[in-house]
Design a protein around this motif. Structure first.
Motif, mmCIF file in Angstrom:
data_model
loop_
_atom_site.group_PDB
_atom_site.id
_atom_site.type_symbol
_atom_site.label_atom_id
_atom_site.label_comp_id
_atom_site.label_asym_id
_atom_site.label_seq_id
_atom_site.Cartn_x
_atom_site.Cartn_y
_atom_site.Cartn_z
ATOM 1 N N ARG A 14 0.570 -0.925 0.077
ATOM 2 C CA ARG A 14 -0.056 0.333 -0.028
ATOM 3 C C ARG A 14 0.879 1.227 -0.386
ATOM 4 N NH1 ARG A 14 -3.081 -1.376 4.152
ATOM 5 N NH2 ARG A 14 -1.501 0.501 5.808
ATOM 6 N N ASN A 15 1.998 1.252 1.185
ATOM 7 C CA ASN A 15 2.856 2.415 0.827
ATOM 8 C C ASN A 15 3.721 2.337 -0.307
ATOM 9 O OD1 ASN A 15 2.798 3.653 4.002
ATOM 10 N ND2 ASN A 15 2.175 1.998 3.908
ATOM 11 N N LEU A 16 4.157 1.323 -1.069
ATOM 12 C CA LEU A 16 5.034 1.489 -1.910
ATOM 13 C C LEU A 16 4.037 1.554 -3.772
ATOM 14 C CD1 LEU A 16 7.086 -1.962 -1.711
ATOM 15 C CD2 LEU A 16 7.621 0.281 -2.041
ATOM 16 N N PHE A 17 3.039 1.426 -3.711
ATOM 17 C CA PHE A 17 2.320 2.031 -4.934
ATOM 18 C C PHE A 17 1.086 3.084 -4.402
ATOM 19 C CE2 PHE A 17 3.666 -2.133 -5.978
ATOM 20 C CZ PHE A 17 3.653 -2.278 -7.043
ATOM 21 N N ARG A 18 1.516 4.205 -3.308
ATOM 22 C CA ARG A 18 0.703 5.059 -3.147
ATOM 23 C C ARG A 18 0.778 6.354 -4.304
ATOM 24 N NH1 ARG A 18 -3.067 7.158 0.727
ATOM 25 N NH2 ARG A 18 -2.986 9.521 0.656
ATOM 26 N N LYS A 19 1.981 6.535 -4.501
ATOM 27 C CA LYS A 19 2.640 6.962 -5.307
ATOM 28 C C LYS A 19 3.162 6.842 -6.405
ATOM 29 C CE LYS A 19 5.143 12.000 -5.545
ATOM 30 N NZ LYS A 19 6.009 12.617 -4.963
ATOM 31 N N VAL A 20 2.272 6.507 -7.760
ATOM 32 C CA VAL A 20 3.498 5.517 -8.092
ATOM 33 C C VAL A 20 3.726 6.879 -9.912
ATOM 34 C CG1 VAL A 20 3.016 4.409 -10.332
ATOM 35 C CG2 VAL A 20 1.938 3.358 -8.442
ATOM 36 N N GLN A 21 4.742 7.027 -10.583
ATOM 37 C CA GLN A 21 4.859 7.054 -11.930
ATOM 38 C C GLN A 21 4.672 6.689 -13.259
ATOM 39 O OE1 GLN A 21 9.128 9.501 -10.931
ATOM 40 N NE2 GLN A 21 8.464 10.395 -10.209
ATOM 41 N N LEU A 22 4.582 6.850 -14.116
ATOM 42 C CA LEU A 22 4.260 6.195 -15.405
ATOM 43 C C LEU A 22 4.650 7.260 -16.234
ATOM 44 C CD1 LEU A 22 0.321 4.990 -15.788
ATOM 45 C CD2 LEU A 22 2.320 3.722 -15.086
ATOM 46 N N GLY A 23 5.769 6.829 -16.925
ATOM 47 C CA GLY A 23 6.263 7.206 -18.469
ATOM 48 C C GLY A 23 7.563 7.940 -18.050
ATOM 49 N N GLY A 24 8.348 9.245 -18.546
ATOM 50 C CA GLY A 24 9.486 9.428 -18.508
ATOM 51 C C GLY A 24 10.454 8.412 -18.271
ATOM 52 N N HIS A 25 11.609 9.076 -16.999
ATOM 53 C CA HIS A 25 12.765 8.020 -16.739
ATOM 54 C C HIS A 25 12.373 7.512 -15.598
ATOM 55 C CE1 HIS A 25 14.490 10.412 -19.232
ATOM 56 N NE2 HIS A 25 14.390 11.684 -18.712
ATOM 57 N N SER A 26 10.608 7.334 -15.419
ATOM 58 C CA SER A 26 10.861 6.182 -14.084
ATOM 59 C C SER A 26 10.783 4.960 -14.837
ATOM 60 C CB SER A 26 9.326 6.649 -13.574
ATOM 61 O OG SER A 26 8.377 6.127 -14.675
ATOM 62 N N ARG A 27 10.296 4.223 -13.597
ATOM 63 C CA ARG A 27 10.742 2.326 -13.536
ATOM 64 C C ARG A 27 9.505 2.089 -14.526
ATOM 65 N NH1 ARG A 27 9.770 -2.147 -10.967
ATOM 66 N NH2 ARG A 27 9.145 -0.348 -8.975
ATOM 67 N N ASP A 28 9.837 1.078 -15.120
ATOM 68 C CA ASP A 28 8.708 0.456 -15.744
ATOM 69 C C ASP A 28 7.595 -0.328 -14.972
ATOM 70 O OD1 ASP A 28 6.876 -0.691 -17.673
ATOM 71 O OD2 ASP A 28 8.526 -1.517 -18.800
ATOM 72 N N ILE A 29 6.265 -0.157 -15.077
ATOM 73 C CA ILE A 29 6.005 -0.758 -13.285
ATOM 74 C C ILE A 29 4.462 -1.386 -13.921
ATOM 75 C CG2 ILE A 29 6.766 0.153 -12.126
ATOM 76 C CD1 ILE A 29 3.930 1.993 -11.200
ATOM 77 N N SER A 30 4.395 -1.282 -15.341
ATOM 78 C CA SER A 30 3.106 -1.601 -16.226
ATOM 79 C C SER A 30 2.872 -2.973 -15.519
ATOM 80 C CB SER A 30 3.206 -1.396 -17.365
ATOM 81 O OG SER A 30 4.034 -1.674 -18.342
ATOM 82 N N ALA A 31 4.658 -3.894 -15.772
ATOM 83 C CA ALA A 31 4.032 -5.233 -15.361
ATOM 84 C C ALA A 31 3.601 -5.653 -14.136
ATOM 85 C CB ALA A 31 5.698 -6.183 -15.802
#
Length: 378
Positions: A37-54
């Motif tokens: 819950r705390n790890l995924f509370r703040k998420v970035q998509l795109g840019g230089h962020s890590r690919d978390i789509s998987a």
């Protein structure tokens, strides 16, 4: 004796380091849900962020933990494909940001653009940030007025047939309480004109309590109109001005912040005294004045000049013919980006410099100086 799950949850909620949270997630089944819950509370998509789509696709329950979502429009990586699915699945989002690099809204594509528009109707959404995006549909700006905190920085609207064509009776009721506007380009006028359009009643600005604006010679007239339109309800005003401004009468403002970039020889801009002096006549109920001085990347050995007092804080200040409700003047010294000098040495000279500019505040307990965290940006 087994400890209650609520205790584990409370402990994990106090952990903010991602690597520690990852370790906790692997420690036991009791630690896994609060860690995720705390790890995924703040998420970035795109840019230089890590690919978390998987992981989001493999474990869709993780999307339910997202409260703060940032989308970088310029990205073309595979994780950008996750945007529409995430936007349609996240139901408890509180903060949404869309950042570009002067790219067009069309880069998002139809699916992502449609999902973003739908996301604005979430009851939980409390803040929207748009920055460096061109061609934003007017329908999106219209929907954004239903969000309490809205920030438009370097945003260009796609007006299509014009503003009037988009102001329909079905428009959402305005809920903006905190508005942030930053753009010296004439394109910002479209947003100002939209917010002030006479066909919308009540106006989008009539419930705003906090206003943050960056004023230059191109935008001064538009932002003067915005300030005037907010006058009845405005309680907090933050102004980043690069020139002389005209403050209208703001009878309800209790807090004002004025940002100043310090140039060569730590000399205050010529217009600063005039801008500050207007506070006395334009903000009769002000209680707190915050002056933010942003230090440019200059050597710390450059001294602060000892010059004449600021007009409204001269020796006669305690006669109290104006600023009758003033309780604090807070002078903050803020490091500008790329400044690598000794800020403590600069601050040691900053304090006596401020005291000498405001002799009427000495011994009153009103003046406070601090070295602020963070970086000021031009």
């Amino acid at each position: 004796m087994l400890l209650p799950q609520e205790l584990f949850d409370a402990i994990i909620d106090e952990i903010h380091d991602k690597e520690t949270l990852k370790a906790c997630a692997l420690l036991s089944s009791a630690f896994l849900p609060p860690s995720q819950r705390n790890l995924f509370r703040k998420v970035q998509l795109g840019g230089h962020s890590r690919d978390i789509s998987a992981p989001l696709a493999e474990f869709p329950h993780l999307v339910s933990y997202i409260r703060d979502l940032t989308i970088y429009v310029w990205d073309t990586a595979s994780n950008f494909a996750a945007v529409p699915a995430v936007l349609r699945s996240v139901q408890n989002i509180e903060s949404l940001a869309v950042f570009g690099r002067a790219v067009n809204w069309n880069r998002l594509g139809y699916e992502a653009s449609s999902a973003l528009l739908d996301c604005l109707s979430r009851p939980s959404l409390r803040r929207l940030d748009l920055k460096h995006v061109e061609g934003v549909p007017t329908a999106f700006i219209l929907a954004a007025t239903a969000i309490p905190v809205v920030s438009f920085e370097y945003v260009h609207m796609d007006l299509g047939g014009g503003i009037s064509d988009h102001l329909r009776n079905s428009a959402p009721a305005s809920r903006i309480r905190h508005l942030i506007l930053n753009d010296g380009d004439p394109a910002v006028f479209a947003i100002c004109d939209f917010l002030l359009h006479p066909r919308k009643n009540p106006a989008y600005t009539q419930q705003i309590e906090r206003l943050e604006i960056r004023i230059d010679q191109h935008s001064v007239s538009q932002f003067e109109r915005i300030m005037g339109a907010c006058a009845a309800t405005l309680k907090c005003l933050a102004v980043d001005a690069t020139d002389l401004i005209r403050l209208p009468l703001l009878p309800s403002v209790l807090e004002v912040e004025i940002k100043v970039f310090i140039g060569d020889n730590r000399r205050l801009p010529l217009f600063f005294s005039s801008n500050l002096s207007q506070v006395a006549s334009s903000l009769p109920l002000v209680e707190t004045i915050t002056l933010v001085f942003v230090v440019a990347p200059l050597p710390p050995e450059v001294r602060w000049p000892n010059v004449a007092p600021l007009p409204i804080f001269g020796p006669s200040f305690m006669d109290r013919t104006q600023l009758l409700h003033l309780r604090q003047v807070h002078c903050k010294l803020l490091r500008r980006e790329h400044y690598s000098g000794d800020m403590r040495a600069v601050f040691d000279r900053f304090v006596p410099a401020m005291e000498s500019r405001m002799p009427g505040l000495q011994g009153t307990g009103i003046l406070k100086c601090s070295l602020a965290e963070g970086c000021g940006k031009a």
